[in-house]
Write a protein that holds these residues in place. Structure first.
Motif, short mmCIF file in Angstrom:
data_model
loop_
_atom_site.label_atom_id
_atom_site.label_comp_id
_atom_site.label_asym_id
_atom_site.label_seq_id
_atom_site.Cartn_x
_atom_site.Cartn_y
_atom_site.Cartn_z
N LEU A 136 0.87 -1.16 0.00
CA LEU A 136 0.00 0.00 0.00
C LEU A 136 0.91 1.22 0.00
CD1 LEU A 136 -2.81 -0.91 2.56
CD2 LEU A 136 -3.02 -0.72 0.08
N SER A 137 0.79 2.05 -1.02
CA SER A 137 1.68 3.21 -1.14
C SER A 137 0.83 4.45 -1.40
CB SER A 137 2.67 3.01 -2.29
OG SER A 137 2.00 2.70 -3.48
N PHE A 138 1.18 5.52 -0.74
CA PHE A 138 0.39 6.75 -0.79
C PHE A 138 1.21 7.84 -1.47
CE2 PHE A 138 -0.62 4.18 2.87
CZ PHE A 138 -1.97 3.96 2.69
N GLN A 139 0.81 8.23 -2.67
CA GLN A 139 1.58 9.16 -3.47
C GLN A 139 1.25 10.61 -3.11
OE1 GLN A 139 2.30 8.09 -7.58
NE2 GLN A 139 1.05 6.26 -7.35
N ILE A 140 2.28 11.35 -2.74
CA ILE A 140 2.15 12.76 -2.39
C ILE A 140 2.94 13.56 -3.42
CG2 ILE A 140 2.51 14.48 -0.58
CD1 ILE A 140 2.62 12.14 1.42
N LYS A 141 2.23 14.21 -4.33
CA LYS A 141 2.88 14.96 -5.41
C LYS A 141 3.24 16.35 -4.90
CE LYS A 141 2.54 15.69 -10.38
NZ LYS A 141 3.71 14.83 -10.64
N LEU A 142 4.52 16.65 -4.84
CA LEU A 142 4.98 17.95 -4.36
C LEU A 142 4.93 18.99 -5.47
CD1 LEU A 142 8.02 16.85 -2.18
CD2 LEU A 142 5.65 17.19 -1.49
N ASN A 143 5.35 18.61 -6.68
CA ASN A 143 5.31 19.49 -7.84
C ASN A 143 5.40 18.62 -9.08
OD1 ASN A 143 8.17 18.95 -8.20
ND2 ASN A 143 8.53 20.44 -6.57
N VAL A 190 8.23 -1.70 5.48
CA VAL A 190 7.80 -0.31 5.57
C VAL A 190 8.92 0.56 5.04
CG1 VAL A 190 8.66 -0.07 7.95
CG2 VAL A 190 6.87 1.49 7.11
N GLY A 191 8.59 1.68 4.39
CA GLY A 191 9.63 2.52 3.84
C GLY A 191 9.06 3.76 3.18
N VAL A 192 9.93 4.49 2.52
CA VAL A 192 9.52 5.70 1.82
C VAL A 192 10.37 5.85 0.56
CG1 VAL A 192 11.10 7.18 3.13
CG2 VAL A 192 9.07 8.19 2.03
N ARG A 193 9.75 6.36 -0.51
CA ARG A 193 10.44 6.59 -1.76
C ARG A 193 10.22 8.02 -2.23
NH1 ARG A 193 8.31 1.00 -4.47
NH2 ARG A 193 9.86 -0.36 -3.50
N ALA A 194 11.18 8.51 -2.98
CA ALA A 194 11.05 9.80 -3.64
C ALA A 194 11.27 9.57 -5.13
CB ALA A 194 12.07 10.80 -3.11
N ILE A 195 10.36 10.09 -5.94
CA ILE A 195 10.48 9.99 -7.39
C ILE A 195 10.77 11.37 -7.96
CG2 ILE A 195 9.35 9.38 -9.55
CD1 ILE A 195 7.69 7.37 -8.10
N TYR A 196 11.90 11.49 -8.62
CA TYR A 196 12.25 12.73 -9.32
C TYR A 196 12.18 12.45 -10.81
CZ TYR A 196 14.92 16.66 -11.16
OH TYR A 196 15.31 17.75 -11.89
N LYS A 197 11.12 12.94 -11.44
CA LYS A 197 10.85 12.67 -12.85
C LYS A 197 10.75 11.16 -13.05
CE LYS A 197 12.77 17.04 -14.46
NZ LYS A 197 13.75 17.73 -15.31
N LYS A 198 11.77 10.51 -13.61
CA LYS A 198 11.71 9.07 -13.81
C LYS A 198 12.66 8.30 -12.89
CE LYS A 198 10.15 8.99 -18.62
NZ LYS A 198 8.90 8.29 -18.31
#
Length: 236
Positions: A136-143, A190-198
């Motif tokens: 289960l992953s919750f996407q938070i779009k910053l920009n 459990v963890g966290v990811r950051a996506i920068y473009k691709k």
């Protein structure tokens, strides 16, 4: 004179009637033209909407590949191990809902100690693992460029092979490595990811519970393992 007047009246009426018919024909042609233009516009709009719908469907999901190096340790049933771990992960993520799926293939390389009653040995051990996880992953779009994704999940794993070397200890334990650590289990992450473009960056922690055969005495042993993994990858 009367005949001339009658002829003039008839000709005038004929001209008026003819002009009226031509005007009606022109109006009808214009109306037909407007109808054709509107129909064409509606058709183009539907086609554009279909194209947009296809693009929307494509944007609702993406796949990704991750490389996850890190540290792990095992403890339980009189044994303890620690060392490095590395996994190659293929994942599938939905944009419209929080569900994601992943499958991992990787290795753990460790120094292991076992000490229980008169059974004691040390060795270097390599496990080859295959894991499947539902997240289960919750996407938070910053920009437009950055998205943050906290995640939790559960899964199952199997150890496909275990290779041991440099075994030292009692005679009976020199053969424990045959089939030892080839087992199955369940895991939580459990963890966290950051996506920068691709590009994807992240960190995750995992804990699992597994069973493996203990060939030397023909029994099963249990173990609990903890992993701390970094993540780097790309989505496509």
């Amino acid at each position: 004179m009367k005949k001339s007047a009658s002829l003039i009246i008839v000709l005038s009426f004929f001209m008026i009637l003819t002009s009226t018919l031509n005007a009606q024909e022109i109006i009808q042609v214009l109306e037909d033209r407007d109808t054709m233009i509107k129909t064409s516009e509606i058709g183009n709009t539907d086609l554009q909407n279909d194209n947009l719908s296809k693009k929307d469907v494509e944007k609702k999901q993406y796949s990704y590949l991750l490389l996850s190096p890190g540290y792990y340790n095992i403890f339980g049933d009189g044994k303890y191990a620690h060392g490095g771990a590395g996994y190659l992960t293929y994942g599938f993520q939905s944009i419209t809902n929080p569900l994601a799926m992943e499958i991992d293939f990787g290795v753990r390389i460790s120094n292991r100690e076992y000490d229980e009653i008169d059974h004691h040995f040390n060795d270097h051990f390599t496990n080859i693992d295959l894991r499947y996880k539902a997240l289960l992953s919750f996407q938070i779009k910053l920009n437009e460029s950055w998205t943050i994704i906290p995640k939790i999940g559960v899964g199952v794993f199997t150890t496909l092979a275990g290779l041991s070397s440099d075994v030292t200890g009692t005679k009976i334990n020199e053969n424990i490595n045959l089939g030892y650590e080839i087992g199955v289990g369940v895991l939580a992450t459990v963890g966290v990811r950051a996506i920068y473009k691709k590009f994807i960056f992240g960190v995750s922690g995992e804990i699992d519970f597994g069973l493996a055969p203990f060939d030397a005495v023909g029994a099963f042993i249990y173990s609990t393992s903890f992993r701390l993994l970094a993540e780097v990858g790309v989505k496509f």
